[in-house]
Design a protein around this motif. Structure first.
Motif, PDB file in Angstrom:
ATOM      1  N   LEU A   5      73.879 -51.025  72.975  1.00 24.32           N
ATOM      2  CA  LEU A   5      73.810 -49.783  72.206  1.00 24.32           C
ATOM      3  C   LEU A   5      72.628 -49.882  71.250  1.00 24.32           C
ATOM      4  O   LEU A   5      72.596 -50.755  70.388  1.00 24.32           O
ATOM      5  CB  LEU A   5      75.115 -49.550  71.432  1.00 24.32           C
ATOM      6  N   ILE A  48      71.564 -49.197  64.491  1.00 24.91           N
ATOM      7  CA  ILE A  48      72.682 -48.362  64.917  1.00 24.91           C
ATOM      8  C   ILE A  48      73.721 -48.276  63.811  1.00 24.91           C
ATOM      9  O   ILE A  48      73.956 -49.243  63.095  1.00 24.91           O
ATOM     10  CB  ILE A  48      73.299 -48.907  66.224  1.00 24.91           C
ATOM     11  N   ASP A  67      78.881 -44.729  65.012  1.00 24.61           N
ATOM     12  CA  ASP A  67      78.532 -44.402  66.396  1.00 24.61           C
ATOM     13  C   ASP A  67      79.137 -45.408  67.375  1.00 24.61           C
ATOM     14  O   ASP A  67      79.548 -45.048  68.481  1.00 24.61           O
ATOM     15  CB  ASP A  67      77.014 -44.367  66.565  1.00 24.61           C
ATOM     16  N   PRO A  95      75.885 -53.868  70.467  1.00 25.61           N
ATOM     17  CA  PRO A  95      75.012 -53.071  69.597  1.00 25.61           C
ATOM     18  C   PRO A  95      73.907 -53.919  69.006  1.00 25.61           C
ATOM     19  O   PRO A  95      74.015 -55.144  68.914  1.00 25.61           O
ATOM     20  CB  PRO A  95      75.971 -52.563  68.513  1.00 25.61           C
ATOM     21  N   THR A 101      72.526 -43.757  70.664  1.00 24.08           N
ATOM     22  CA  THR A 101      73.545 -43.103  69.848  1.00 24.08           C
ATOM     23  C   THR A 101      72.846 -42.184  68.847  1.00 24.08           C
ATOM     24  O   THR A 101      71.659 -42.367  68.563  1.00 24.08           O
ATOM     25  CB  THR A 101      74.421 -44.138  69.119  1.00 24.08           C
ATOM     26  N   THR A 161      72.777 -45.669  76.447  1.00 16.86           N
ATOM     27  CA  THR A 161      72.730 -46.682  75.389  1.00 16.86           C
ATOM     28  C   THR A 161      72.332 -46.129  74.030  1.00 16.86           C
ATOM     29  O   THR A 161      72.509 -46.815  73.016  1.00 16.86           O
ATOM     30  CB  THR A 161      71.751 -47.808  75.768  1.00 16.86           C
ATOM     31  N   VAL A 181      81.724 -44.595  70.624  1.00 11.45           N
ATOM     32  CA  VAL A 181      81.555 -45.111  71.984  1.00 11.45           C
ATOM     33  C   VAL A 181      82.792 -45.894  72.407  1.00 11.45           C
ATOM     34  O   VAL A 181      83.319 -45.713  73.519  1.00 11.45           O
ATOM     35  CB  VAL A 181      80.296 -45.994  72.089  1.00 11.45           C
TER      36      VAL A 181
END
Length: 299
Positions: free
Chosen positions: A205, A179, A183, A146, A280, A278, A187
């Motif tokens: 991500l 991010i 989230d 991420p 979110t 990728t 995932v």
């Protein structure tokens, strides 16, 4: 059985929450059983473990067909040798998971810093963790990378509320792949349960869109009654001095400053464009509203 290590961390907790919401049978691991009650009360098996004890950790993973793994804690302000801590955690997990019967899938929390071979400071251990898990045979590993955690903005809420100004080393106009931890948890849960697969061993991500710290500060200002709030960039020496004043060791202050400089100077960056796989869903505005509702940023 799915085992979630470091379930008392922000991301580990998000993974556990997502798995429980999906009805999965889970075992949550942490350094304090008391802090695992929130999951045990909802049916999870709770186990207190030490990340420097391969034997107890191996017993905690026994019977799992899938496992979530990360380096925790991700920051020890007073440490004088944080890489040594990371090496111990990585080695312990490698020994605990090696040859574990029935284990099919591992999802690890890495980060976008693992894209940079010269990553420094608290994120140094991310790529070595990936490499250690990749040595395990008979197990499919997926490493989540991420970007910039929205939770990094939580301390800015108090700062903006008090002064109308936020400060940091990262340039105000640098787009960040922000991010929400929740989230990441979703995932990871989908990968652990097999409801989702990844085409490669590393999965970046990005969040829903890039956002700058100038935009983040303005959004916080609007939310806390400080319209016109602004972000001011500071230099590395000022950041380091502030960390030392906050009680960080010189070693950790240097590491955090180096890590932040790598982001600020774009050595830490995403390597792939944002795509359906990728991206979110949680926007920063949604995250901020929820954070303020939960009481974050209240003095």
């Amino acid at each position: 059985m799915i085992v979630v290590s470091s379930a008392t961390s922000n991301t580990g907790a998000a993974v556990a929450e997502a798995l429980l919401a999906a009805g999965a049978e889970i075992r949550v691991l942490g350094r304090s059983r008391d802090r695992l009650h929130r999951f045990a009360d909802r049916g999870a098996e709770a186990v207190e473990v030490r990340t420097d004890d391969p034997g107890s950790l191996r017993a905690a993973f026994a019977g799992a067909h899938a496992a979530f793994v990360m380096i925790a804690p991700g920051l020890i302000p007073g440490s004088t040798d944080f890489p040594a801590h990371q090496r111990r955690v990585i080695d312990t997990h490698r020994k605990a998971l090696s040859g574990l019967g029935g284990l099919e899938r591992i999802v690890s929390l890495s980060g976008w810093a693992a894209n940079h071979a010269g990553a420094r400071g608290p994120v140094w251990g991310l790529r070595p963790l990936e490499e250690a898990l990749d040595t395990l045979t008979g197990v499919k590993s997926v490493h989540l990378r991420p970007g910039w955690f929205m939770e990094n903005a939580v301390p800015m809420i108090d700062e903006v509320r008090a002064t109308g100004v936020a400060h940091g080393l990262i340039p105000a106009d640098l787009p960040l792949p922000a991010i929400a931890t929740a989230d990441i948890g979703v995932v990871a849960a989908c990968l652990l349960t097999g409801r989702r697969t990844a085409a490669t061993r590393t999965l970046e991500l990005h969040g829903p869109r890039d956002i700058t710290l100038a935009e983040i500060t303005a959004a916080i200002g609007d939310a806390v009654g400080r319209p016109g709030a602004r972000y001011e960039q500071i230099d590395a020496a000022t950041l380091r001095a502030g960390l030392l004043e906050a009680g960080f060791s010189a070693h950790m202050a240097d590491g955090v400053t180096a890590m932040t400089s790598d982001v600020a100077e774009r050595r830490i960056a995403m390597t792939r464009p944002r795509a359906a796989e990728t991206a979110t869903p949680t926007t920063f505005e949604q995250f901020l509203a929820n954070a303020i509702h939960r009481g974050h940023g209240k003095s």
